[in-house]
Write a protein that holds these residues in place. Structure first.
Motif, PDB file in Angstrom:
ATOM      1  N   ASN A   1       0.849  -1.195   0.000  1.00  0.00           N
ATOM      2  CA  ASN A   1       0.000   0.000   0.000  1.00  0.00           C
ATOM      3  C   ASN A   1       0.882   1.242   0.000  1.00  0.00           C
ATOM      4  O   ASN A   1       1.572   1.530   0.976  1.00  0.00           O
TER       5      ASN A   1
ATOM      6  N   SER B   1      -0.487   4.342  -1.040  1.00  0.00           N
ATOM      7  CA  SER B   1      -1.417   5.461  -1.220  1.00  0.00           C
ATOM      8  C   SER B   1      -0.983   6.661  -0.387  1.00  0.00           C
ATOM      9  O   SER B   1      -0.399   6.527   0.688  1.00  0.00           O
TER      10      SER B   1
ATOM     11  N   ASP C   1      -1.263  -0.526  -4.163  1.00  0.00           N
ATOM     12  CA  ASP C   1      -2.235   0.560  -4.002  1.00  0.00           C
ATOM     13  C   ASP C   1      -1.518   1.892  -4.210  1.00  0.00           C
ATOM     14  O   ASP C   1      -0.639   2.262  -3.432  1.00  0.00           O
TER      15      ASP C   1
ATOM     16  N   SER D   1      -3.365   4.844  -4.732  1.00  0.00           N
ATOM     17  CA  SER D   1      -4.421   5.848  -4.617  1.00  0.00           C
ATOM     18  C   SER D   1      -3.881   7.151  -4.041  1.00  0.00           C
ATOM     19  O   SER D   1      -2.939   7.157  -3.240  1.00  0.00           O
TER      20      SER D   1
ATOM     21  N   SER E   1     -12.179   6.144  -5.437  1.00  0.00           N
ATOM     22  CA  SER E   1     -11.752   5.959  -4.057  1.00  0.00           C
ATOM     23  C   SER E   1     -10.424   5.217  -3.967  1.00  0.00           C
ATOM     24  O   SER E   1      -9.576   5.566  -3.166  1.00  0.00           O
ATOM     25  N   ARG E   2     -10.230   4.165  -4.774  1.00  0.00           N
ATOM     26  CA  ARG E   2      -8.988   3.398  -4.723  1.00  0.00           C
ATOM     27  C   ARG E   2      -8.512   3.082  -6.134  1.00  0.00           C
ATOM     28  O   ARG E   2      -9.304   2.675  -6.991  1.00  0.00           O
TER      29      ARG E   2
END
Length: 700
Positions: free
Chosen positions: A606, A608, A631, A633, A689-690
């Motif tokens: 992740n 983000s 991820d 994002s 959102s993601r």
């Protein structure tokens, strides 16, 4: 310098005039020397020019003497004298006579300029030549040389030129002692002389350090503390005293290298071993014997490989460097049940051999050896440390380390004595109370002694002594005794006393918190650790050990950046499946992915909320084979990805191939949330959102 007042260069007009005349004469000598050298090729090999004419060679030798008296730092004059001594026309008797005279001459110069590098180098060369010639009186000469150095230390006990010279002289005397040519114990003499220097000035760090190198055969913990304690009471702000204090309690005659964690990975059919420090393993002399029991076992065939804590693209290629972790990969798969018992033998190269070789290499150089056949012993002679463990493999692959059964010995490859058992010489590691951490302790150090030192520190603090070293020493002793942590108070006081290093002390306090969290996580048996929002800038292996078998780690909302990847402890965590690095300061996706390439089990990453920049060379990105989700994002990179895939403005689930990474697709989750436009995060302005990079295009 070093508290020694330098007198004025000259005090009267007559002295100034005399110095001016000396300068004029000296510069004329220099001009004459340089002109003569320019007119002739001054080499030993050709024997022509100045050295080819004995009368001219002798005249230039006298000229170099006058120049040295004027300017000892002028290196060409020393270089000429070396070539003069190496003339083939000089027989052994004449050469020895000249070298002995040279020692007398350089000693007279030393008394005037005791910190001239060229002078010390030349004197060492003369001693080395006499040593290699095995002159009959070389032992007495070296002993007197040691006494001369001690005399010079009376003027300045921290003359680093002189300390370096002492190490060479001591090395030569030790060689003679091993050959039975020395008149007495070199270490006894050195220990006595170093002790005198400490008695004269307890702030002499060099004397403490060099005397500590003799601790295996000289001195005791009680004697050292008796000498050190009054000095600490006298000046509790003297750093060198606290350096020696720390060495006494935690490193004196302590085993320098040992395992802190080990496990068997059935997925990759390999054993992984984690050390307390970077080590250079000798694969040819390291092996594993395993089986269902101690009676029913055999040697396992496999190959050793180092595991780097440094990013792959930052490592020097084809360079054999020490590493914290090593892996033994089996040629044939083995079930955990079939290797319940493991006998491990590890052979490590220590730096003792490197140090000895450094001092011995000079005497094997061509200009220090008149023999045409140089001894091959000038090559690096390693000093080896052997560690032997008897382990049990648990069902989960973990292999607890029974420290009571640890055996260790050392060997010098040039020694006929073979392996030396160190159990009576060095102290093995110990487990820190209420923790899985394995640490070193000085020999003969007990809890009672630690309590006594803690009482001493408290008594000094009760006298309103404001020294940062008191707080740091007290914090470390309390840790070793298993007492409640005082890291916040410790580093708050240290930062108050030394505000210029406030950031450093803040990081150290944070590292203490990280260790407490990891210890608490291990105590619960959990494989998931939460280190979020702790202002971490670095996370090295030393902080994480021995908790290297975590499967999930949350590092979100810290201050980690691309520079943190230079020494990132996560590279050696071979059970790590999920890492959360959201909300940090990483900018390069390629560097992050390359760094995690060795973490084979990693599945989800992740990133983000990081300021990830758009990659310029997607083809250069290397990925771990099991990584299936990244991820990205709320990053600048996510906007580029959406535009490239034509997903800008998409508000529903979508999954399309990503052209720059053939094995991956771009997956979008979630509709646009319903709240005010001013409070909407930037990623939601396009209704997303993601944003994930996934290996599979299938919806989860």
């Amino acid at each position: 310098m070093h508290g020694i007042r330098r007198e004025d260069f000259y005090k009267t007009a007559e002295e100034a005039e005399a110095f001016k005349r000396k300068l004029e004469k000296g510069y004329k000598l220099l001009d004459s020397f340089v002109n003569n050298v320019r007119e002739s090729e001054c080499t030993v090999e050709s024997c022509d020019g100045i050295l080819g004419d004995p009368a001219e060679a002798d005249r230039m030798f006298e000229l170099s003497t006058a120049i040295i008296d004027f300017m000892p730092e002028y290196n060409p004059s020393w270089h000429y004298r070396k070539n003069y001594f190496l003339q083939p026309r000089l027989d052994r008797e004449r050469l020895v006579s000249l070298l002995l005279d040279e020692l007398v001459f350089t000693e007279s110069v030393l008394k005037k300029t005791p910190k001239c590098f060229s002078l010390w180098q030349h004197r060492l060369w003369v001693l080395t030549l006499l040593f290699n010639m095995r002159y009959s009186g070389v032992s007495d000469i070296l002993t007197k040389e040691l006494s001369l150095c001690m005399t010079l230390f009376k003027v300045d006990g921290r003359n680093f030129h002189c300390w370096g010279h002492v190490n060479y002289v001591r090395h030569y005397l030790k060689v003679l002692e091993s050959e039975g040519l020395s008149g007495g114990s070199v270490d006894d003499l050195c220990y006595s002389e170093f002790s005198k220097l400490i008695a004269k000035n307890f702030s002499n760090f060099s004397a403490w350090c060099h005397r500590g190198q003799l601790s295996e055969t000289h001195g005791s913990l009680a004697d050292e503390l008796d000498t050190l304690t009054p000095a600490i009471y006298t000046d509790p702000n003297d750093q060198c005293l606290w350096e020696h204090f720390d060495w006494l309690l935690y490193r004196r005659n302590a085993l320098g290298y040992y395992l802190v964690r080990s496990f068997y990975c059935s997925k990759s059919h390999s054993f992984v071993f984690y050390f307390n420090d970077c080590v250079k393993l000798w694969p040819s002399d390291s092996f594993i014997i395993a089986g269902v029991s101690e009676e029913n076992c055999g040697k396992l065939d496999g190959t050793w490989s180092a595991i780097s804590c440094v990013s792959h693209n930052r490592r020097l290629q084809d360079v054999d460097v020490p590493e914290y972790a090593w892996r033994y990969t089996l040629y044939e798969p083995c079930a955990v049940e079939s290797i319940a018992y493991v006998s491990l033998s590890l052979t490590i190269e220590t730096d003792e051999g490197v140090i000895d070789s450094f001092y011995s290499r000079l005497r094997h150089m061509s200009k220090c050896n008149l023999s045409s056949e140089l001894n091959s012993n000038g090559d690096l002679v390693p000093c080896l440390l052997a560690l032997r463990y008897k382990l049990e493999v648990l069902a989960n692959g973990d292999m607890p380390l029974p420290l009571a059964k640890l055996e260790f010995s050392r060997s010098r490859m040039d020694s006929a004595s073979g392996w030396e058992d160190l159990s009576s010489v060095l102290r093995g590691p110990a487990i820190m109370p209420y923790s899985l951490r394995i640490v070193s302790l000085g020999k003969d150090v007990t809890d009672i002694i630690l309590e006594q030192q803690l009482d001493m520190i408290k008594s000094l603090l009760s006298m309103d002594t404001d020294s940062k070293y008191l707080y740091l020493a007290m914090h470390k002793i309390r840790q070793q005794l298993g007492q409640p942590s005082d890291s916040e108070d410790c580093y708050a006081n240290v930062a108050r006393i030394d505000p210029l290093r406030g950031t450093l002390y803040g990081d150290l306090e944070m590292f203490c918190k990280v260790k407490r969290i990891l210890d608490a996580t291990a105590a619960t048996g959990s494989a998931c650790a939460n280190l979020a929002d702790m202002n971490l800038r670095h996370l090295s292996y030393r902080i994480l050990q021995p908790h290297v078998l975590l499967e999930e780690l949350d590092l979100s909302d810290n201050l980690l950046s691309d520079s943190s990847l230079l020494d990132f402890g996560l590279y050696v965590m071979f059970k790590l499946r999920h890492v959360i690095l959201s909300g940090n300061k990483f900018t390069s996706l390629s560097r992050i992915l390359d760094s995690f390439r060795s973490v084979v089990p990693l599945e989800r990453l992740n990133l983000s909320g990081n300021p990830l920049a758009v990659e310029t060379d997607w083809a250069a990105i290397s990925l771990s084979p099991f990584l299936r989700e990244i991820d990205v994002s709320d990053t600048p990179l996510s906007r580029f990805i959406l535009e490239e895939c034509g997903l800008s403005g998409c508000t529903d689930y979508a999954s399309v191939p990503f052209p720059h990474l053939p094995d991956f697709c771009v997956t979008i989750y979630g509709p646009k949330p319903t709240f005010d436009e001013e409070t909407v995060p930037s990623i939601y302005h396009e209704g997303i959102s993601r944003v994930l990079l996934c290996r599979s295009c299938k919806k989860e």
